[in-house]
Design an enzyme around this catalytic site. Sequence first.
Site, PDB file in Angstrom:
ATOM      1  N   ASP A   5       0.699  -1.073  -0.292  1.00 27.92           N
ATOM      2  CA  ASP A   5       0.214   0.053   0.080  1.00 27.92           C
ATOM      3  C   ASP A   5       0.750   1.644  -0.046  1.00 27.92           C
ATOM      4  O   ASP A   5       2.285   1.817   0.788  1.00 27.92           O
ATOM      5  CB  ASP A   5      -0.518  -0.103   1.386  1.00 27.92           C
ATOM      6  CG  ASP A   5      -1.919   1.073   1.242  1.00 27.92           C
ATOM      7  OD1 ASP A   5      -2.116   1.440   0.320  1.00 27.92           O
ATOM      8  OD2 ASP A   5      -2.362   1.184   2.388  1.00 27.92           O
ATOM      9  N   GLU A  97      -2.407  -0.462  -4.504  1.00 24.51           N
ATOM     10  CA  GLU A  97      -1.934  -1.070  -3.866  1.00 24.51           C
ATOM     11  C   GLU A  97      -2.568  -2.380  -4.164  1.00 24.51           C
ATOM     12  O   GLU A  97      -2.996  -2.299  -5.101  1.00 24.51           O
ATOM     13  CB  GLU A  97      -3.075  -0.855  -2.266  1.00 24.51           C
ATOM     14  CG  GLU A  97      -4.750  -1.255  -2.639  1.00 24.51           C
ATOM     15  CD  GLU A  97      -5.520  -1.409  -1.509  1.00 24.51           C
ATOM     16  OE1 GLU A  97      -5.761  -0.201  -0.921  1.00 24.51           O
ATOM     17  OE2 GLU A  97      -5.646  -2.150  -0.998  1.00 24.51           O
TER      18      GLU A  97
END
Length: 521
Positions: A5, A97
């Site tokens: 992320d 992500e």
Amino acid sequence: MVHVDMDMFYAAVEMRDDPSLREKAMAVGGNSMLSTSNYIARRFGVRAGMPGFIAKKLCQDLTIIRPHFFKYKAVSKQVQKVFATYDPNFSMMSLDEGYLDFTSHMQWRRESEDSERTVPVVWRSEEMCFCEKYCPKYVYDENQGQEEIPEKNEDISSSPDLFDEDDSNEENIKASGENLPDFCENCEKRIFKTAPFDAVLFGLDINEAVKEMRFRIEQSTHLTASAGIAPNTLLSKVCSDMNKPNGQYRVLPTREDVINFIDELPIRKISGIGKVCEKMLSGMEIKYCQDLFKKRGELQLISSDISFRYYMKISLGIGSTFVSSHGERKSMSVERTFREMTDRDEMYKKCLDLCNELGGDLKRHNLVGKTITLKIKKSDFSVKTKAQTIANFTDDYELIFKTAYDLLETEIMNSKLLKLRLMGVRMSTLQESSKITSKQNDIKGFLTNMKKKVAKRSAEKPDLIKKGLKRDAEKRETINIKRRASNNLKDMFAKIKETRKVEADDEDDIIVVYEKITDKK
DNA sequence: AAATGAAGGACCC
DNA sequence: GCCCAGGGTCCTTCATCC
């Protein structure tokens, strides 16, 4: 499984490209909604998903930057390039992500050369110390000299046994960094502890592999990422949030570690448990994942089969163990919020514009569809969607508009004074435009089209309204039935308690919860 | 009786 | 400290259709 992320993605990109933003409280988004904020702004309580005008009240000096999606897409491509070297089958959940399966990489890694785990340092952040003293030249290998992008090294025997399977180089790197102060006394900048060298050698284990990947990402994008390592995607997603800015966290693939991690985890941390679900579960005194299992009896009573299975999986820390690179898309849509609109012609015009945009998007993606959905949000924020499936697959904006117009028209007819704040058009039941044959369109399409037309004729507008009212009455009735049913829930509980050994102390609470659910329209 | 559509929501980034 | 953009997916409930 690894979940990666990017840290405060949009804001980070903007700060990277405009250094003057770095010391300011800033957020990316518009006046009506922010998508990300930097850490300075977060100190004021400015968070993603907050309307811009409220954020301004919280923090007067907030700089709001309009998003630049083309930049984010470009950065995302760079990140994906790095991902691909660790798992070519990675799956991207959004621009910032993704999930990766490191299994085969780790197999390769066990037998890899040091040179293959060495990443040259080509970039150092401006906040970091460049002074000679703390950035010693690192000689990776006397024999090989300066290191470039790792290439297949032919002579194997020459490499020393310094870095065995068991002895990862992590210690060595750490050791050289541990002696350093946090900040340089000359330039007062942060010292680049993890990599004060011209190239960094990473170790053999998964933690090192992921550090290496994050380092590669930082080197190529100048942005940091956080990662989670766990035996499945459900856990890895939670993990990537644990050491959020520029960090990583691992849950070992052992029963103890998984249980220890999941038991005390607040349910809200799990992706898929949102605000509503949290509130409902807290009504049953379920706050942590272990509570899901403790209250499984009650949960089974009030949940659908699918939800119940989902809850049980969470409580046991079970999740998917494979990643699949993106399946085909199911729908495509455009929607727009605007200042309150009451004029019909303006509405039709807006509708046409949206259809035009959607048609273009579909064509660009080589897609055709046959279900058109009109979405409207009234000034009171209530949302309504109306859908209609047409006979033929299309990407033609005029055809889209034809049905969207009809849907909008019936909406206008059905309400006295329509005050809109948003309109959207969506296309679903998609097909690749190359895959559709003209025959399908002609014969099958003709027949269904006729049917629809006949059906539509027979349903005239006043009838539609009547029908709508009738349906409302029916709905009210079913709600009443459900309410009555929930009154009987107490008896139900008693019976179930007899047959099954369910520990339900707080029946009343559950009934309240149940009523809340059923009354909810 | 199973499948599909339509409408509405929850949730995610 | 507040009711929210725009792009999606998936689930649920009800109606309808052979």
